[in-house]
Design an enzyme around this catalytic site. Structure first.
Site, PDB file in Angstrom:
ATOM      1  N   SER A   1       0.845  -1.191   0.000  1.00 44.30           N
ATOM      2  CA  SER A   1       0.000   0.000   0.000  1.00 44.30           C
ATOM      3  C   SER A   1       0.890   1.254   0.000  1.00 44.30           C
ATOM      4  O   SER A   1       1.691   1.439  -0.906  1.00 44.30           O
ATOM      5  CB  SER A   1      -0.945  -0.033   1.197  1.00 44.30           C
ATOM      6  OG  SER A   1      -1.961   0.924   1.063  1.00 44.30           O
TER       7      SER A   1
ATOM      8  N   ASP B   1      -8.829  -5.708  -5.130  1.00 44.82           N
ATOM      9  CA  ASP B   1      -8.443  -4.538  -4.334  1.00 44.82           C
ATOM     10  C   ASP B   1      -9.207  -3.309  -4.823  1.00 44.82           C
ATOM     11  O   ASP B   1      -9.073  -2.916  -5.983  1.00 44.82           O
ATOM     12  CB  ASP B   1      -6.940  -4.310  -4.468  1.00 44.82           C
ATOM     13  CG  ASP B   1      -6.387  -3.271  -3.501  1.00 44.82           C
ATOM     14  OD1 ASP B   1      -7.180  -2.529  -2.907  1.00 44.82           O
ATOM     15  OD2 ASP B   1      -5.151  -3.214  -3.362  1.00 44.82           O
TER      16      ASP B   1
ATOM     17  N   HIS C   1      -7.131  -5.954  -0.799  1.00 41.29           N
ATOM     18  CA  HIS C   1      -5.966  -5.119  -0.526  1.00 41.29           C
ATOM     19  C   HIS C   1      -4.969  -5.768   0.432  1.00 41.29           C
ATOM     20  O   HIS C   1      -3.763  -5.603   0.288  1.00 41.29           O
ATOM     21  CB  HIS C   1      -6.441  -3.777   0.043  1.00 41.29           C
ATOM     22  CG  HIS C   1      -5.364  -2.747   0.172  1.00 41.29           C
ATOM     23  ND1 HIS C   1      -4.631  -2.288  -0.894  1.00 41.29           N
ATOM     24  CD2 HIS C   1      -4.886  -2.080   1.261  1.00 41.29           C
ATOM     25  CE1 HIS C   1      -3.768  -1.373  -0.494  1.00 41.29           C
ATOM     26  NE2 HIS C   1      -3.896  -1.239   0.821  1.00 41.29           N
TER      27      HIS C   1
END
Length: 744
Positions: free
Chosen positions: A593, A682, A713
């Site tokens: 991320s 995601d 995610h």
């Protein structure tokens, strides 16, 4: 040559077999989820050998790779607070339970169970069971009632609360979606008679109407509603759907007030639902619902969460902060006097440090919720948890004076309050090399809380090599910036012992968020890496939570610059410390991320510094992400430092700031071999981000590899978790020269 190649292959096989075994061993370490004191304290009239004992129930989870499932089980512990003797009963599997709760007097226990599809039923079912002290009283198939959809059990919406009279259970469920059908559909011969029997006709042409959900981790959750299960109903209405919530609000975190009315929060979902997962900045209100009359207890412009009543019903407390800004930030604690409606601040948002409290343990309230039961017996002290600079800190706060007392005796471990009842406190305790354990104590009198004396109810599982690992915290001041901005940053490191004069390859690991942080609690991946011979540096750059609101706000408008330089500074400082034995020429990157965003920046800004990189669902192009993510406000706030607007045009200047902050701008400078791991499902950082970066790297002749998973995610589905980590290790081994590419 064949013999040489065979020996190489055998070495690789042994190395990967060891990695797989280590991963599975660490993954099997149980994780403590919750705990509760069940038995009420004895009275003078009680007799018998166990009259002074308490019964503690704890809930644990454990990964089972054989079945690709997470199993859940309960342990019960009999504790004598006087003698401090503990005995534990055998664990009991409760994997089918979604939630359970005892009624206020302990007379009943409500259990919501999930029954998967079977040969007799192609759909899963949810059953509400009511248990007495000696038998199951009732079991109700909620799906068969056909009054609502699935019950919500995520941290943002979940509610499962007994009424004061013990006759009802309040919960949140998906609103029943009206049936729809095509404009033309062949009908059965008896359809006319069925239609005339009172059944509602499906709406035509609405099969494909778009239904917004709440984003990452909440796909499929569209419209929550308040539901009440009537425990004593036999022939009457078993489940009632409560009315009175305005259409522009979604109810959540509801509970019964002492007078039998309902309190909770409502998320404002107009003009659109933004992602809630890991976001404490969404517009919400505390509400009160009494006999169908709806009232807001808080004003506009706030994000509120976690309402909690004091046991005597005198006060309602909650957490709040302003709407907008960073996704996570410091919160204030509010006290609302139930009888008068007067409210005030117990503890305000802390910009930097709080006088009289150790700044290494506490610099403000950073948490997602107040524990369900968290009050001292005198109704004056509240026990809570917060993220400190490097620890999970448990603390006691006096709701009248606002005085904060930290329960952690040192910064060597993290401590989380799980339950408080009659001044008995249950906590989870862990460190980077010690998995979670359940500890118990009697809360000392006010002013002496620091002297709390813990009893261990469970012991962590001793893993081979885990005790020999070393960990510590490196605190430093940022060298970047000539201004008077926030300077504090830190890193937690974990490493195997090096006594033979050799050095360690080191993994630089920035956290995601960016407004999150690493703490000195047990981390499965970090343990695996260290057990396999890597040093691990987990970086808390400026913008991380736990270090005060000034730290969080510092990063706004500076992502891709200040946070990148902070990571590079930490890596250089720790690799230069001879005592740690980190090899500065064998650094690799690992991040997901925003951590993937930073890793992508580091290989672009410092192309010769790292031997390879692994990026998990990385943000690579903020400008293109802004139109497809569930958190478009992140793109505007973190790059331009400005609030997000649902309406109007995005200025060219703001778009250029998004472009300038993106790793894609520097992709042509990358020479570092890069592995990308992305999830097709995601919605936080859509997979197009990783794909775009992969194609650019490949076109530029950089060695790269892309793995695509049917996951979201977090990439934490059980088979995905194993595959992603093993491929990451293979990538590290190959580019550190520990194995040869031609032998793979």
């Amino acid at each position: 040559m064949l013999a040489i190649r065979r020996r190489r292959m055998n070495r690789i096989k042994r190395k990967m077999d060891k990695a797989t075994k280590t991963f599975r061993t660490v993954a099997r370490v149980p994780s403590l989820a919750s705990a509760q004191v069940l038995r009420e304290p004895s009275t003078d009239e009680d007799v018998g050998p166990i009259r002074d004992n308490l019964l503690v129930s704890s809930l644990w989870s454990q990964i089972c790779h054989e079945s690709n499932k997470t199993i859940w089980y309960r342990m019960q512990h009999i504790v004598n607070p006087t003698t401090r003797q503990v005995s534990s009963l055998m664990p009991q599997d409760c994997s089918s339970e979604l939630s359970s709760k005892f009624s206020p007097t302990g007379k009943y226990r409500a259990v919501l169970k999930d029954v998967p599809p079977s040969a007799n039923s192609q759909t899963k079912k949810q059953f509400m069971e009511i248990w007495g002290k000696s038998n199951r009283i009732s079991a109700t198939d909620l799906e068969a009632l056909d009054v609502h959809g699935d019950v919500y059990f995520d941290v943002e919406f979940k509610s499962f609360d007994w009424s004061p009279k013990e006759d009802s259970i309040l919960y949140i469920a998906e609103t029943k979606i009206p049936k729809s059908e095509p404009f033309y559909k062949r009908s059965a011969q008896d359809s006319a008679s069925k239609a005339s029997s009172g059944d509602k006709k499906p709406k035509k042409g609405e099969e494909y109407v778009y239904k917004e959900d709440w984003g990452e981790q909440m796909v499929g959750k569209h419209r929550p509603a308040l539901a009440v299960f009537n425990v004593q109903s036999e022939n009457g209405q078993i489940v009632s759907m409560l009315e009175g919530i305005p259409d522009n609000f979604s109810p959540a975190q509801a509970l019964w007030a002492p007078d039998g009315s309902i309190v909770g929060i409502v998320w404002d979902h107009e003009p659109r639902r933004l992602g809630l997962y890991a976001c404490t900045n969404r517009s919400s209100y505390v509400f009160h619902l009494a006999e169908g009359t709806f009232k807001l207890l808080t004003s506009e412009g706030l994000s509120v969460r976690s309402p909690r009543f004091s046991p005597d019903g005198k006060y309602l407390l909650w957490l709040e902060r302003k709407v907008g800004g960073p996704h996570n930030g410091a919160q204030r604690l509010i006290k609302y006097e139930w009888a008068t409606g007067k409210s005030g601040v117990v503890l305000d948002i802390i910009a930097d440090k709080l006088d009289g409290v150790d700044p290494l343990k506490f610099r403000g309230i950073f948490c997602s919720a107040i524990p369900t039961r968290s009050w001292s017996k005198d109704n004056r002290r509240l026990l809570m948890n917060t993220m400190g600079p490097t620890t999970i800190t448990s603390f006691v706060i006096n709701i009248e004076s606002g005085k904060v007392t930290v329960l952690n005796s040192s910064t060597d471990y993290s401590l989380s309050v799980l339950d408080v009842y009659d001044d008995y406190v249950l906590c989870a305790k862990s460190s980077p090399k010690h998995p979670k354990t359940l500890v118990f104590a009697k809360l000392p009198e006010e002013g002496n809380e620091k002297n709390i004396d813990w009893v261990y109810l469970t012991e962590y599982e001793v893993l081979p090599g885990l005790e020999k690992l070393e960990y510590g915290v490196h605190y430093t001041q940022a060298s970047y910036d000539g201004d008077n901005g926030f300077k504090d940053l830190n890193a937690i490191y974990l490493k195997p012992d090096v006594s033979d004069g050799s050095t360690l390859p080191v993994i630089i690991w920035p956290h995601g968020g960016p407004h999150g942080n690493f703490v000195n609690a047990f981390n499965n991946d970090a343990a695996v890496f260290s057990l396999l011979g890597f040093g691990v540096i987990m970086v808390n750059y400026r913008g991380s939570t736990g270090m005060g609101e000034d730290c969080v706000n510092y990063l706004l408008g500076k992502i891709g610059d200040a946070d990148v330089k902070d990571c590079q500074q930490i890596a250089e400082e720790l690799c230069s410390m001879e005592t740690l034995k980190f090899d500065s020429k064998r650094k690799v990157l690992f991040g997901g991320s925003h951590g993937g965003f930073l890793s992508a920046h580091l290989i672009g800004q410092y192309p010769e510094s790292f031997r390879c990189a692994v990026l998990l669902n990385p943000v690579t192009d903020v400008m293109s992400m802004s139109s497809v993510t569930d958190i478009p406000d992140w793109c505007a706030t973190c790059t331009a430092g400005e609030s997000y607007s649902f309406t109007g045009d995005v200025s060219k200047e703001d778009l250029m700031k998004m472009y300038d902050a993106s790793p894609m701008r520097l992709v042509h400078k990358v020479v570092t071999p890069t592995l990308l791991l992305i999830g097709k499902k995601d919605v936080r950082v859509p997979c197009s981000q990783g794909l775009q970066f992969y194609h650019k790297l490949k076109a530029n002749g950089v060695q790269t590899k892309l793995l695509v998973y049917e996951d979201n995610h977090s990439l934490r589905q059980i088979p995905v978790d194993l595959d992603a980590l093993m491929n990451s290790l293979l990538w590290f081994y190959e580019h550190l020269g520990l194995i040869k590419k031609e032998d793979l």
